[in-house]
Design an enzyme around this catalytic site. Structure first.
Site, PDB file in Angstrom:
ATOM      1  N   TRP A   3      -9.197   9.752   0.569  1.00 43.79           N
ATOM      2  CA  TRP A   3      -9.985   9.005   1.546  1.00 43.79           C
ATOM      3  C   TRP A   3     -11.494   9.118   1.301  1.00 43.79           C
ATOM      4  O   TRP A   3     -12.217   8.119   1.331  1.00 43.79           O
ATOM      5  CB  TRP A   3      -9.675   9.510   2.962  1.00 43.79           C
ATOM      6  CG  TRP A   3      -8.241   9.402   3.316  1.00 43.79           C
ATOM      7  CD1 TRP A   3      -7.366  10.437   3.573  1.00 43.79           C
ATOM      8  CD2 TRP A   3      -7.465   8.206   3.456  1.00 43.79           C
ATOM      9  NE1 TRP A   3      -6.120   9.950   3.869  1.00 43.79           N
ATOM     10  CE2 TRP A   3      -6.149   8.584   3.804  1.00 43.79           C
ATOM     11  CE3 TRP A   3      -7.757   6.851   3.326  1.00 43.79           C
ATOM     12  CZ2 TRP A   3      -5.131   7.661   4.023  1.00 43.79           C
ATOM     13  CZ3 TRP A   3      -6.749   5.929   3.543  1.00 43.79           C
ATOM     14  CH2 TRP A   3      -5.459   6.341   3.891  1.00 43.79           C
ATOM     15  N   SER A  59       3.017  11.068   7.847  1.00 41.64           N
ATOM     16  CA  SER A  59       3.548  11.957   6.810  1.00 41.64           C
ATOM     17  C   SER A  59       4.421  13.075   7.362  1.00 41.64           C
ATOM     18  O   SER A  59       4.292  13.480   8.521  1.00 41.64           O
ATOM     19  CB  SER A  59       2.400  12.553   6.000  1.00 41.64           C
ATOM     20  OG  SER A  59       1.760  11.558   5.241  1.00 41.64           O
ATOM     21  N   ASP A  68       0.314   9.011   0.943  1.00 42.28           N
ATOM     22  CA  ASP A  68       0.890  10.349   0.762  1.00 42.28           C
ATOM     23  C   ASP A  68       2.357  10.349   0.322  1.00 42.28           C
ATOM     24  O   ASP A  68       3.174   9.605   0.871  1.00 42.28           O
ATOM     25  CB  ASP A  68       0.834  11.134   2.076  1.00 42.28           C
ATOM     26  CG  ASP A  68      -0.543  11.237   2.658  1.00 42.28           C
ATOM     27  OD1 ASP A  68      -1.511  10.879   1.966  1.00 42.28           O
ATOM     28  OD2 ASP A  68      -0.655  11.666   3.815  1.00 42.28           O
ATOM     29  N   TRP A  72       0.826  -1.212   0.000  1.00 44.76           N
ATOM     30  CA  TRP A  72       0.000   0.000   0.000  1.00 44.76           C
ATOM     31  C   TRP A  72       0.854   1.254   0.000  1.00 44.76           C
ATOM     32  O   TRP A  72       1.824   1.375   0.750  1.00 44.76           O
ATOM     33  CB  TRP A  72      -0.896   0.002   1.234  1.00 44.76           C
ATOM     34  CG  TRP A  72      -1.526   1.316   1.557  1.00 44.76           C
ATOM     35  CD1 TRP A  72      -0.983   2.351   2.289  1.00 44.76           C
ATOM     36  CD2 TRP A  72      -2.822   1.774   1.159  1.00 44.76           C
ATOM     37  NE1 TRP A  72      -1.857   3.409   2.361  1.00 44.76           N
ATOM     38  CE2 TRP A  72      -2.990   3.079   1.676  1.00 44.76           C
ATOM     39  CE3 TRP A  72      -3.853   1.193   0.424  1.00 44.76           C
ATOM     40  CZ2 TRP A  72      -4.157   3.817   1.485  1.00 44.76           C
ATOM     41  CZ3 TRP A  72      -5.014   1.931   0.232  1.00 44.76           C
ATOM     42  CH2 TRP A  72      -5.160   3.222   0.754  1.00 44.76           C
TER      43      TRP A  72
END
Length: 497
Positions: A301, A107, A44, A41
């Site tokens: 999202w 992030s 960002d 996966w």
């Protein structure tokens, strides 16, 4: 001891990548020239920087599965923003402040100082009283092996009254002799961007509420970014973010002025970087050519159809890619345009060029590869009588992604309701149409995405489309009147990954 544990966890993750790499590389939805992970996966982009003569992409990464999980920082380098070499994972959860199944190394951003590369990132954990987020630092001398700072977290909590579980995504820069970072926060269910200052990247002091939502920009600003740009009229500052709780706007930019004495940013221009479903959490950096380059996660999202599953690529053992790198340019009227980087021209192959075409019903767009190509189209508005036309992409007899250019109402719609038997929804935006005589359209189609640019790269739509290989026809169609095409060019694009 702590960095020894991180090394051990990185080695475990790399073993998982090595085990799955070959099988995942065979996935039919794998992109051909958009950056994506080897396995697992991706979300960002993080720490984007030009360091020691190469482009570095870091990214939110779960190497163990193709859905969101305990976050690592993946890492890759490139000489041209197109051909990438995957490096060992840069950061892995290993400490009490970031080692949690629903936490990890979240992030952040990167900065070079005195030849050393520093990463500022959010750590997420739960000590038993709920999730908390704080800001940490890691560093590297070679840009490959990173060490977490022994006194992390460097910003242990937001100011009093702020949500401790919504305090994340530091973007760092230097101004004068000091370092600054802007961090996303939440208070009273409203988004805030907080400004901090440091003289050494280790000790940070809160300065001011940098900018904030009063409801018009939602309850949380993910991945804020801040930078100066110049045009013929001088210098302005840009704040970008992905707002949560704002319908149909995944990425917003604000343009205005910065007062470093007070730590306040004031703005008078608002715009969208991209109107598509799949453009989120962009981050920018300056390269050796002086360009401000921006890269985003090709998803979001609020747009994921959670009620189905994680999507077709999830079943192939990977999920997530980046949108194409774009150069950010401040126009003379203090708005922004976002042009695909010039390096993309280097992967063009097999050009087909047509001129002076009149369409009154339907016209096949000639391509050498109808699944993976670039299209440049110039419509002669002065000679056209049609009030609307469609650009039909990735079609077979039943399925198609349809971009509708409504010239009468000055709107652009992109529908993927019949794209692939999985995707859904229609994006929409105004058409600026500054030029009354010509409309230029630029499209990049990859194996599982479409990026459409028009209005001189000020109106952009990015969407994931999981079309099969048999969906390799592309058309222009007109309902009434005629459409005059001044020029149409397509290129097959070289595989870079």
């Amino acid at each position: 001891m702590s960095n020894e544990l991180m090394k051990k966890n990185i080695d475990c993750a790399q073993a998982e990548i090595d085990k799955k790499r070959e099988e995942v590389s065979q996935g039919v939805m794998r992109q051909k020239y958009h950056f994506m992970p080897e396995v697992g996966w991706l979300n960002d982009p993080n720490g984007l920087i030009f360091f020691k003569g190469r482009y570095h992409f870091f990214y939110q990464y779960n190497p163990y599965d193709s859905y969101w999980g305990k976050m690592h920082w993946g890492h890759a380098v490139s000489d041209d923003l197109l051909h990438w070499e995957y490096l060992p994972i840069a950061l892995a959860p290993s400490e009490p402040y970031d080692d949690h199944p629903e936490g990890g190394c979240f992030s952040g951003s990167a900065i070079e100082h005195e030849g050393r590369l520093y990463l500022l990132y959010t750590s997420g954990t739960d000590y038993g009283e709920g999730h908390i987020q704080n800001q940490c630092m890691a560093y590297s001398d070679d840009g490959i092996t990173f060490y977490k700072y022994k006194n992390n977290p460097v910003i242990p909590s937001p100011p009093e009254g702020y949500d401790v579980e919504n305090f994340r995504d530091p973007k760092v820069w230097k101004h004068g002799d000091d370092f600054y970072l802007v961090c996303s926060a939440k208070k009273d269910n409203l988004a805030k961007a907080l400004l901090y200052r440091s003289d050494n990247l280790k000790d940070w002091k809160f300065v001011n509420i940098f900018a904030e939502s009063r409801g018009e920009f939602g309850y949380m600003w993910e991945c804020p970014d801040f930078y100066p740009l110049k045009n013929a009229n001088g210098e302005k500052y840009v704040l970008t973010f992905s707002p949560m709780g704002v319908k149909e706007r995944t990425t917003i930019y604000l343009i205005g002025d910065m007062n470093y004495e007070t730590g306040k940013f004031t703005y008078n221009t608002i715009g969208n970087i991209d109107w598509g479903f799949d453009y989120y959490a962009p981050q920018s950096f300056v390269d050796a050519k002086g360009r401000r380059i921006i890269v985003a996660w090709a998803n979001g999202w609020e747009w994921m159809p959670w009620w189905k599953d994680w999507g077709p690529t999830f079943k192939e053992g990977w999920c997530g890619s980046f949108n194409l790198p774009r150069e950010v340019i401040l126009t003379d009227d203090n708005t922004l345009k976002f042009t695909p980087v010039k390096e993309l021209e280097s992967i063009r192959e097999s050009e087909i060029k047509l001129s002076e075409i009149t369409i009154d019903e339907k016209k096949l767009i000639p391509t050498f590869d109808g699944n993976v190509f670039e299209l440049m189209l110039t419509v002669d508005l002065a000679k056209s009588s049609s009030e609307s036309f469609d650009l039909n992409l990735r079609c077979n007899d039943e399925l198609s992604t349809i971009a509708t250019f409504d010239l009468k109402r000055q709107m652009l719609y992109v529908s993927r309701n019949d794209s692939d038997n999985w995707s859904c929804g229609t994006t929409m935006s105004p058409l600026i149409l500054k030029d009354k005589n010509l409309l230029k359209i630029h499209v990049f189609v990859d194996q599982s995405s479409i990026e459409l640019f028009t209005d001189d790269y000020q109106t952009n739509h990015s969407l994931n489309v999981f079309a099969g290989d048999d969906q390799n026809q592309n058309y222009l169609s007109v309902g009434e009147g005629k459409l005059v095409i001044k020029e149409l060019i397509t290129w097959k694009l070289e595989k870079t990954l």
